[in-house]
Design a protein around this motif. Sequence first.
Motif, mmCIF file in Angstrom:
data_model
loop_
_atom_site.group_PDB
_atom_site.id
_atom_site.type_symbol
_atom_site.label_atom_id
_atom_site.label_comp_id
_atom_site.label_asym_id
_atom_site.label_seq_id
_atom_site.Cartn_x
_atom_site.Cartn_y
_atom_site.Cartn_z
ATOM 1 N N LYS A 143 0.893 -1.302 0.013
ATOM 2 C CA LYS A 143 -0.010 0.046 0.160
ATOM 3 C C LYS A 143 0.926 1.405 0.065
ATOM 4 O O LYS A 143 2.115 1.213 0.376
ATOM 5 N N PRO A 144 0.252 2.369 -0.339
ATOM 6 C CA PRO A 144 1.139 3.735 -0.426
ATOM 7 C C PRO A 144 1.981 3.796 0.998
ATOM 8 O O PRO A 144 1.431 3.712 1.916
ATOM 9 N N ILE A 145 2.961 4.337 0.775
ATOM 10 C CA ILE A 145 4.020 4.783 1.945
ATOM 11 C C ILE A 145 3.771 6.145 2.288
ATOM 12 O O ILE A 145 3.795 6.955 1.578
ATOM 13 N N GLU A 146 3.564 6.530 3.468
ATOM 14 C CA GLU A 146 3.551 7.873 4.138
ATOM 15 C C GLU A 146 4.748 8.481 4.439
ATOM 16 O O GLU A 146 5.439 7.839 5.257
ATOM 17 N N LEU A 147 5.256 9.472 3.642
ATOM 18 C CA LEU A 147 6.387 10.001 3.806
ATOM 19 C C LEU A 147 6.157 11.372 4.787
ATOM 20 O O LEU A 147 5.774 12.288 4.224
ATOM 21 N N VAL A 148 6.467 11.266 5.939
ATOM 22 C CA VAL A 148 6.508 12.628 6.736
ATOM 23 C C VAL A 148 7.302 13.677 6.634
ATOM 24 O O VAL A 148 8.615 13.227 6.756
ATOM 25 N N VAL A 149 6.935 14.834 6.130
ATOM 26 C CA VAL A 149 7.715 15.953 6.284
ATOM 27 C C VAL A 149 7.798 16.879 7.684
ATOM 28 O O VAL A 149 6.583 17.476 7.579
ATOM 29 N N PRO A 150 8.637 16.969 8.696
ATOM 30 C CA PRO A 150 8.121 17.473 9.702
ATOM 31 C C PRO A 150 8.397 19.096 9.653
ATOM 32 O O PRO A 150 8.594 19.793 10.626
ATOM 33 N N TYR A 151 8.364 19.697 8.490
ATOM 34 C CA TYR A 151 8.495 21.059 8.274
ATOM 35 C C TYR A 151 7.374 21.431 7.343
ATOM 36 O O TYR A 151 6.772 20.693 6.380
ATOM 37 N N ALA A 152 7.379 22.862 7.153
ATOM 38 C CA ALA A 152 6.246 23.463 6.332
ATOM 39 C C ALA A 152 6.481 23.394 4.680
ATOM 40 O O ALA A 152 7.696 23.065 4.468
ATOM 41 N N PRO A 153 5.243 23.478 4.112
ATOM 42 C CA PRO A 153 5.619 23.180 2.527
ATOM 43 C C PRO A 153 6.481 24.203 1.814
ATOM 44 O O PRO A 153 6.368 25.295 2.682
ATOM 45 N N GLY A 154 7.384 24.079 1.151
ATOM 46 C CA GLY A 154 8.114 24.749 0.388
ATOM 47 C C GLY A 154 9.537 25.052 1.082
ATOM 48 O O GLY A 154 10.486 25.813 0.436
ATOM 49 N N GLY A 155 9.657 24.457 2.418
ATOM 50 C CA GLY A 155 11.038 24.304 2.706
ATOM 51 C C GLY A 155 12.010 23.284 2.429
ATOM 52 O O GLY A 155 11.417 22.463 1.415
#
Lengths: 507, 147, 327
Positions: free
Chosen positions: C35-47
Amino acid sequence: MDTWSYLWQGFLSVFQPQHLLFCVIGVVAGQVIGALPGIGSVSGVALLLPLTFGMDPESAIIMLTGIYYGCMYGGTVSAVLIDIPGDSAAIMTGLDGHRLALQGRGGQALFMAAVGSFIAGTFGILMLTLFAPPLARFGLRFGPPETAALMLLALTSLGWLTGESAAKGLLSALLGLFLAVIGVDSVSGRPRFTMGVIDLMDGIPFLPVVIGIFGITQVLLWLESRAQWKVMKANLGLRAILPSVQEWAVSKWAIVRGTIIGFFVGLMPGAGATTASFLSYTIERQSSRRAHLFGKGAIEGVAAPESANNAAAIAAYVPLLSLGIPGSATTAVLMGGLMLWGLRPGPLLFRDAPEFVWGLIASMYVANFLLLAVNTLAIPPMIRILSIPAPVLMAIVSVISIVGAYCIDNSVFDIWLALGAGVLGYFMHKLKIPVPPVVLGLVLGPDLETAMRQSFMLSKGSVAIFFTRPIALGLLIATALFLSAPAIGGLLRRRRSPSRQPAEGQG
Amino acid sequence: MSVDSVLGVAASVGGLLLIWQGRGFGYWVHLSGPGPGFFPVVLGLLLQPVAVLLVVGGRTVGEKPDWSRSGLRAVGAGALAFAVTIWLVSWLGMLVTVGLYTLVWLRLVGRYAWPRVVALAAGTVLAVYLIFVLWLRVPFPTGILPL
Amino acid sequence: MHRSRVLVFGLVAAMLLSALAAGCTGQKKAAYPEKPIELVVPYAPGGGSDVLGRHIADIIQKEKILPQPINVVNKPGAGGQVGMSYVNTKKGDPYVILTFITGQVSGPKTVPGAVPASVFTPIARLALDEECIVVKIDSKYQTIEQLMEAAKQGEKAVSIGGTAVGQEDQMVTVMLEQASGVKFNYIPFDSGGEVMKALLGGHIDAAWANPNECVSQVDGGLAKVIAVAAPQRLKKWPDAPTLKEKGYNVVFEQFRGIVGPPEMPQEAVKVLAEAFKKLSESQDWQTRYIEKNALTSAYQGPEEFAAYMKEVDQLTTELLKALGLIK
């Protein structure tokens, strides 16, 4: 090739059928998302950004511009119709806009906002087309001391917003500034008033607070009163929403002033569009002969801040395109999006990919025009929101508040914050403490403190830095004038027209 | 004492707390100016004259807010409903919780008939699903249900 | 009204059915990932981390490196802590991964109760971001020697801007101070963009910047790199000397990598590490991500990355102690 032929090429690109279609989709999507309470331009653009993945760069940037524009216009709609600003830049719009809506003139308010935004947008894009590099150099002269002085000026004009009691207005502003202090100090790294809560380390984010203090508070107040919407049945024809001659007359100069203030404030770093809308509203109120109508449904109180925040939003593109530095949080998100296509905004882009830059600028003209069309034609159906039965509308407001607060950072904690702000807002209403100052204190506080302390670090602790730089000094003098003006203005008004007092009570 | 006077006293006490805490954070740092405590201290100081104004003003105005027992009860219930909803979001997932909230709200507050309530709630959930999940791909908490 | 109600019910029923159907097919035993993998980015979009995450998702899908897509989810807040504590709750889950940078190793040390970097399962290091000293093009300090000479004139004689407190830029400042014996006037800003703005406006004397934070200003002729804190000169700007060759033993790099939650199953780590290796070797990645952002491609598999993280952990602990941010 010169500017004009490049721009002509840009227009040719935008007017290709599929590009035009993407522009329309972007504009409408942005408008819809931006109109959801609390989801203003920053989170709107962030949420819609993935829609453009997988497109070719040109289509993508055209659609992104449409989204950016749509979100800016959209924030106004929820502010006027249900008194929940789409983002912090629309707070001032809601003050008078919602009053007008309750008086059955919501259509006029939205129409004026659309026209003001269009004029401001067009002015901004023209300036961007013609003078971006010198304007960017002007913006660079704003270092930390100038930013601090500008924020101070914006905050002292809070005095104009205080409503009935100056003390309560100040209390509200100080509360906002206190909330702004919570979190890890960005200069020393020391946590302040976080009580060990990790979610509070970044400080209290203002969007959940805006959602709570406007949206949830409204639900709570309605639960208490169970009032029906007292909206005069507005005629929904397009002609019936046209502002009257008198409304045009009072708004004309408000739009011009708002545009100019907005554009130049927007060139400076910091909370551009919010500060701009705020300053232009207070200046409008101060210079108006109808000052007593402000906050009670003055249409120029909608025209000025709306023009200002749109002009400021365009101004944020100036440093982005000519220096490669985003001028606002929203343009920072856009820049991240552009980098996915390997496009790096900045001085080199004009040389390496002129067709792209000019396509972007041309799409701004087109998006601006499309939005004027969408926003005037869509007013009649949008006004219908006001005829939804109150219990259903309040259920919708609650759901959107919950979902919207979560969406900003995908965080359940933010919904709790919104609820906290909602309860706080309820008590503030009951105690007749004005709400806008607390939000503006929260928005401007962090920038003020950071800029002020950076200035002192630059000067190694000497206050002189604020008085030896002409722009900072000028802004501080303006602040002093603003501070003393209420006293002088109050005296003048009392002497000039004692007969006006009763009229104020009626509005 | 009027409500405003109470507010004034509270503001003054809050300000004093800020000053006390702020001094602990560090007020002025050699060669770099204001420390982390500077702003809290200034805010605390500014609160004092405001507090005085409130107390003095409160003595003359003395207006009471229009609080009623039934109104307060409704507001309390509303706030509690929000709290329960937020708590449930992590358990049942956003979509289910939002649906439940709308059902309960429309039935108890709106007093609509069941068919209408169910239709409106389903419509709300569908709209939230279409806009936020399908379109914007917001990763809602799913909780124990696969929605 | 009636018709639309039927329609709504029909749609809801269809949704429920499809959800059920999806649940059923999921029961079949298949190879990871199913199933799809969730890639967590712990910073805001655009960084920077967001740009990394989006490129990973995009290229893995385009080049068909994994049979399932990777979905980027931003969980910003508290210098990465919000996203980190979220992933920490997903113990043993092979479908959640997290972008990781040096700041996420050093950051938690200064926060009581924060989730430390050591609990996560290292999967792959992908790139290194170098630290450059940048000045305005017409600055009075045209070389690193001139800058250091001016800095020797007194305490805080030269101001140098950087992003945030207790993060990479301030740590490398401390390293340079320890190596040279001078004291800089370090001015923290909220973002790399604000640092560049202050530099171009002439409000600060010099600035720390990652190449991707200054590339458009440097290539655009507005600013100039006068030194890098890398082990050797950068391919991008071969004229800028390293601090090491100027006699200051300062090497500091910001790494960008991917980790999984605690107790992530070994086979998932293996599959993902292999996938990231392929990603890192792909042409698209090298040109569109590495080159455009002026990064140094530096893949490491799980074991090497784990050892590398330990080194970073020790170095940053020492630097934070020197800064007085931890005891």
